[in-house]
Design an enzyme around this catalytic site. Structure first.
Site, mmCIF file in Angstrom:
data_model
loop_
_atom_site.group_PDB
_atom_site.id
_atom_site.type_symbol
_atom_site.label_atom_id
_atom_site.label_comp_id
_atom_site.label_asym_id
_atom_site.label_seq_id
_atom_site.Cartn_x
_atom_site.Cartn_y
_atom_site.Cartn_z
ATOM 1 C CG HIS A 65 -38.929 66.080 155.486
ATOM 2 N ND1 HIS A 65 -38.643 66.407 156.843
ATOM 3 C CD2 HIS A 65 -39.447 67.348 155.139
ATOM 4 C CE1 HIS A 65 -39.172 67.449 157.123
ATOM 5 N NE2 HIS A 65 -39.625 68.153 156.285
ATOM 6 C CG HIS A 80 -38.921 70.662 152.240
ATOM 7 N ND1 HIS A 80 -39.988 69.774 151.442
ATOM 8 C CD2 HIS A 80 -39.431 70.570 153.286
ATOM 9 C CE1 HIS A 80 -40.750 69.392 152.284
ATOM 10 N NE2 HIS A 80 -40.536 69.896 153.489
#
Length: 159
Positions: A65, A80
């Site tokens: 992620h 992110h």
């Protein structure tokens, strides 16, 4: 004429197509209050996430992620993908890079299943954070606008 007096810095580009927003608008206090650093966010309209700067991939999180890039000047940049997406255990992400790989603004870092993230009840916003702010004198001011991957977001000014 020979570059004297020009601001020296590093270009930062949009990592993904979508709606560019100031980091202070991210609905997560860690990002919006700049606890990790300054940066920008994009509410994505595509699944491809590219490098916002050139450098070396310093981290590919096991949950896929998030990816870290270290620029040649030592600035750590975190990409992110989504909010609270660590709990998805990597399922909606397909990393395209490895730690230690040199990347530039045209390098595809990851593909994210935006619909799967949203269907899980999470926000798909991609947040770009400049971690070690002590290296920077100035970061770009961000205005909300539609943007395409590769469009210039601004220029980072090093101390």
């Amino acid at each position: 004429m020979f570059g004297f007096g020009k601001k020296k810095g590093q270009n930062v580009v949009a990592a993904v197509n979508g709606k560019l927003e100031p980091i202070t608008d991210v609905p997560d206090d860690v990002f919006s209050q700049k606890m990790m650093g300054d940066g920008y966010a994009i509410n994505p309209s595509s699944k491809e996430v590219y490098a916002p700067v050139s450098g070396i991939v310093s981290t590919v999180f096991p949950t896929k992620h998030a990816i870290g890039i270290t620029t040649d000047k030592g600035l750590e940049v975190l990409i992110h993908m989504g909010l609270d997406t660590v709990d998805l255990k990597g399922v909606p992400f397909q990393s395209q890079v490895k730690q230690g790989q040199r990347v530039n603004e045209n390098t595809l870092l990851s593909e994210m299943d935006v619909d799967a993230i949203r269907n899980s009840g999470r926000d798909a916003t991609v947040v770009i954070v400049y971690i070690n702010m002590d290296l920077l004198k100035e970061v770009p001011n961000i205005s909300t606008t539609e943007i395409q991957h590769g469009d210039e977001v601004g220029k980072l000014q090093y101390k």
